[in-house]
Scaffold this motif. Sequence first.
Motif, PDB file in Angstrom:
ATOM      1  N   LEU A 468     -25.636  10.691 -37.420  1.00  8.69           N
ATOM      2  CA  LEU A 468     -25.929  11.602 -38.602  1.00  8.69           C
ATOM      3  C   LEU A 468     -25.269  12.581 -38.585  1.00  8.69           C
ATOM      4  CD1 LEU A 468     -29.545  10.673 -39.667  1.00  8.69           C
ATOM      5  CD2 LEU A 468     -27.558   9.511 -40.627  1.00  8.69           C
ATOM      6  N   TYR A 469     -25.500  13.335 -37.746  1.00 11.35           N
ATOM      7  CA  TYR A 469     -25.272  15.051 -37.564  1.00 11.35           C
ATOM      8  C   TYR A 469     -25.262  15.266 -35.968  1.00 11.35           C
ATOM      9  CZ  TYR A 469     -25.605  19.811 -38.079  1.00 11.35           C
ATOM     10  OH  TYR A 469     -25.706  21.359 -38.005  1.00 11.35           O
ATOM     11  N   LYS A 470     -24.354  16.229 -35.566  1.00 14.06           N
ATOM     12  CA  LYS A 470     -24.562  16.608 -34.197  1.00 14.06           C
ATOM     13  C   LYS A 470     -24.309  18.146 -34.465  1.00 14.06           C
ATOM     14  CE  LYS A 470     -21.789  16.688 -29.755  1.00 14.06           C
ATOM     15  NZ  LYS A 470     -20.379  16.195 -29.431  1.00 14.06           N
ATOM     16  N   LEU A 471     -25.456  18.784 -33.649  1.00 15.13           N
ATOM     17  CA  LEU A 471     -25.317  20.442 -33.747  1.00 15.13           C
ATOM     18  C   LEU A 471     -25.154  20.816 -32.374  1.00 15.13           C
ATOM     19  CD1 LEU A 471     -26.544  23.045 -34.787  1.00 15.13           C
ATOM     20  CD2 LEU A 471     -28.768  22.388 -33.816  1.00 15.13           C
ATOM     21  N   LYS A 472     -24.241  21.886 -32.340  1.00 20.58           N
ATOM     22  CA  LYS A 472     -23.853  22.548 -30.860  1.00 20.58           C
ATOM     23  C   LYS A 472     -24.719  23.803 -30.780  1.00 20.58           C
ATOM     24  CE  LYS A 472     -19.506  19.869 -30.739  1.00 20.58           C
ATOM     25  NZ  LYS A 472     -18.065  20.052 -30.903  1.00 20.58           N
ATOM     26  N   CYS A 473     -25.468  23.797 -29.891  1.00 17.95           N
ATOM     27  CA  CYS A 473     -26.101  25.139 -29.651  1.00 17.95           C
ATOM     28  C   CYS A 473     -25.137  26.149 -28.989  1.00 17.95           C
ATOM     29  CB  CYS A 473     -27.341  24.758 -28.618  1.00 17.95           C
ATOM     30  SG  CYS A 473     -28.683  24.010 -29.521  1.00 17.95           S
TER      31      CYS A 473
END
Length: 1351
Positions: A468-473
């Motif tokens: 769905l979605y990818k978050l990059k810290c």
Amino acid sequence: MKKFTFKGVLDGFRSSMQAAPRGTEQEIQETLRPEHFQVKKTFRHGFPFSPTALAWDPIQKLLAIGDKTGNLRILGGPGVDAHVRHDVGEAVLHAKFLINEGALVTVTADDQLHLWTFRQKSPQRLQSLKFQRERVTCLHLPLQSKWVHVGTERGNVHVVNVETFALSGYVINWNKAIEVTRSNHPGAVVDISENPLDASKLLIAFESGLLVVWDLRARTAEWRGALGTGGPADGVRAAAWQHDGKLMTAHIDGALATWTTRGPRPSSVSYPHAKATKDGKLETCKPIHRLEWKTSKTGESLVIFSGGLPTDKAGKTHSITVLNGKSTTVLEMEHSVVDFVTLCETPHTADYQEPYAIVVLLQNDLVVIDLLSPGYPCFENPYPMDIHESPVTCCSYFADCPSDLIPAFYSVGRQGNKKVAGFSEKLWPINGGEWAPASCSYSEIILTGHADGSVKFWDASAGTLQILYKLKCSKVFERGGVAGGGAAGEESPVAAQQLALCAESRRLAVALPHGHVLLFKFRKTETHGETHVIEVPMITDTLEEETSPEAEGGRSMSFSRGADSVEGENRRSGVWGGWSSLRVRGASGTGGARRAAGFQPALVALQPGPPHAVTALTLNSSYGLMAWGGDRGVVVVDMSRRCVVSALCTAALYHAPRHTERQRSPSLDQAEETPRPSPALSPEAPEEAALPPLPLEEKPKLDPRRKSTSWKNFNLKRQLSKVDLKFKAAFAVPTENNLEETVAEKSTSQFYCEATDKTDAAVEPNAESPELDDNKTVVNEEDKSQLSSPLRVCSDVFERMHKELQEKRSSDVYDRMHKELQERWKDKEANEPAVSPDVSPVVEEEKATRPDNLPLFEEDGRPTRPPRQKGKIKKEDVEKKDQRDQRLLSVPNIKYSKQEGAKETRRKQPSSQQASFAGNLMRRFSRIDKLDSSFSRSRSSSMSSLENISQEGIQCLAFADSYTKKSDPTTLLPTLWIGTTLGSVLTMMISLPEADLRHTQPVVVSTSGGPIFRLRGSILTMSFLDCNGALIPYSYESWKDDSKDVRERRERTPTKQSSSSSGSRMSPTPGPTECSSTVGDRQFVVIASEKQARVVALPSQNCVYRQQIVETDFIVKAEIVSLKDSVCLVNYLSTGHLAAYSLPSLRPLIDVDFLPLTELSFQTQSKQRGIVDPMLSIWGQQLIVNEDTDQIAKTFCFSNRGHGLYLASPSEIQKFTIDAEFCQQLNEMLGEVFLARDMPEPPKESFFRGLFGGGARPLDREELFGESSGKASRTVAKHIPGPASGLDQLGVRASTAASEVSRAHQMVVERGDKLSQLEDRTERMHSQAAEFSSSAHQLMLKYKDKKWYQL
């Protein structure tokens, strides 16, 4: 004297035994029964880890992949993904489909042949054949044949009947295949294939380079060939036929040889990748491992192979080479090539195959190449095979989450994912099977945290898995700080270690390895703004372990952790030390940064100093608070005001009740050379510089504010001086002059000193009596020097050790210091007689002593009960005060005693206090950690793990509205419940301002002053039930789009997400009239540790139910989940079992063998480093230590509706269920793997080939390999029947018969259609004939009576 009554005796007995409230068992109706449970693995997602074999069915369009652990995946179109595993768990070496038959043959590393059928949705093993004397090296299954050829390491070829799995008497022995003049063994059989023009001619390729064409009818070798003399450089690795009968072989030196089978030498030899050197010789090349030769009707001939690159490039580049005529195309791969297969339009080898794609199985990926498009582009993979793009470090599973969450994540994910150019525009060619998406009434989301700092959101509804979605810290920080990553083998500084998601408010907290915590807030649109950065005060517990359980086996932080310098300039600029410097992007004062739609950073909490790994993380959007804990303590942060509310070490949680608040967040622009104030300071205490080191001989004025020492300016002598002052102050007599000063110190002191704390409050954590203010003991500064400190005897030793540590002279400083301290202390005890301190008897009545030895268990074996408080202190209770106060918490190093007993204790043991202090101090420098097995984290099967336990840390955190105070049973207070690694359950009361003042007034928290409960083992989970046994809803703040002016509101939702469709019992917090069990009890708190579980009633704090789940083993993961209109406690044990217990009675429901813990050992450090305990190696078990099972627990999840998942391999996620009803519906959710399809017709034989004897010739294999061939030797192979025997086998046969009947019915229908078409054509011909007849008759009548000359 108070009147003696039986009621008082019974009340005291009930409180001491923690009996259950009357009527609890009868009034709470539990609906869960054992028949409601069934444990079953459901769906497996991801890429097969370490694949070893590949197979393709060109008619069914199915792909099979086997791996080194015995798993077998069958992939088709979307939703068609079947998974099975071989019982032995051996690597799958070879796999072959029975084309268009719904069956598959595999060979495992233990030389077993297995027959699988997938005509039903779940593949099943039918039977097996175990080769006992020979090792299987290759497999060949001709098209539409029931006889499979098996090549062995000894050079023999056996024939096996697929239907019966019986060995045929027909054997091709190696000594008959070679020449009579050959003197050596030809080696193992590496390839077997049949001539496409004559099925009776079988090619056998031996490892040494010998090629033999065997005539099956004549049972003799028809042709032999060899590239050279049969040396090591002539070895053969693969062979392939062209449709017209030509042969090509791939060799170990990177050569391709073409043969005509008319002569013993090849017609041509080429080295596709070898270039001539300066001296005219060809470069040496690596072996060619796999070879295929395909042709098309256009005349193109494609030679496809893997390997063969020059030696200098072979180790760096992995490739597939396509030779199309004179053009050579090298397709570079990111990972090593395991196997590949060419997809063709027809399965018949005697016809033009028409290749259209290549399926390449790589070590970590699956690639499909389009051969019909220019440039050979790749197909876009629809499977979720990139879970392991970066190693998975943690997982979170949310079943039955809010329905609008998946569309929101998908919309922002689609905005950020731009379509990558270079992919083929054609559809994915692996599209076998059939799957109808089932309508699921609830949504499921999986969160995976990765080592590169990314967090992926997956839609796991209805048995699928889609990104769905990818978050990059890493985007939260500047690139320069993250790119380094640290030294080789070090963990990435932005790796996600813990995840906490509030699905309703759409807030996400991520913990990083160093101890930094990131808070994200979801927004639908792109924004530009600054990221708020706060500093978390460094939690130090120098000698504070005196008040922490098990501290005798631990070491002080000051001595066990090295100094980690932090430069002031870096701090002011927002750079923090760790493995790699991290600079927050868009921090305050930098002008901000652009934030993409999705989760945007709202707050960054940076942890200075040494790493403080986060082991527990939680947030509550209604409170606006976030909390996390680790080995050193707990931190509470106000998300609304963006400031630290509290940062306490674990030992401080055991102290008397104190209020903690922070008026503002520490500024990063302040000078950082001065020590920072302790988070436990009162808000009125101003910040000021730390005092310089004070000599031991002086009589300093005690500073009422404790400072946190900077690691850069760490001074051992200074720390010990402060400890010395605290120790002396414990025996001092107060004066009127310094009364106020000393009281201030007692309220803020972090150290434990004799009679310096509010002892009555420490014994009674919930006490609110005003009389406690009169019990505060004060210190007389004039008498501080009367006692000789035990540290003064050893001060020179400390100085020398500090100097050696700074100069790093040797590594045995602690050992030498420990030995010298012991000797000096013995000499001091021998020379100086112990003198009891001259203390006023009046003061002694008000002082507390610290008993050294408290029992951990009572006489009946139960742990000593923690202190309880009935309410405020009354005059009539004074006589019983001594008995009540002696109910002490049986925890080592939490050694409180009431003031009345101090005088007697000091008289009997005048030197015990000093000796005990010295002994504890000595033990802190000892390398041998002493461990109480009753409360140890028994996650280790080796004694070496005892060294890992040095202090008490935070393991579990939970926000809840609970009845914590006994004295006020009607007040529901926001509370932070804290579970420690040593089994203590502590609370922290939270005082929230009014809603309109929330952003302006600070949050005040206060500690309870001691553990409320005590369990064996580390606390794993805590949850709350109402008096009816239903999960208590928690308040949350609904998500709102910041671009719209929407008023914030509070709603109620279950503790574990549950919608109305689930039917979970969720009731509001009951009033006094709703609880009929007891008048005062309104809640139950369920606490599960590594050993046991308890249900405790609140606010009476009586243990109403308890269950000892394990004795010698431990619990890896525990969770309270909702299932079937009720709740239960689910545990995954170290024995591999899944155990469930009903709530609140903790009645056992199931205990089944589920998954051996050794199968998850790939996550353990010992597995990665190759460390195996010598004793465990004898029994073949893998060493698993505490940190390893902690990592396993972070990727093992339970969720609502009985669902769960775990990381089955570094690249695969396995889902499972414990719900029997879901198991019954599972078959409907699975895709149909096998479909009835027509076999394409074989190529027609031309007239001239048939006339002159060319073309393909049929072969009667039944006549050759059947009973007429004789009986096979019983010692060669042993038949093993499969589990699908009896009724199961009958069901398989019935399904097979049903499929055959359906096929026959389909053929009849098709024949009927053709007959009806023929009838229509006949009718049309008949009508046309009638018309022609009438026309002819009319023409005859016209010319009948006319003469010839009239025509």
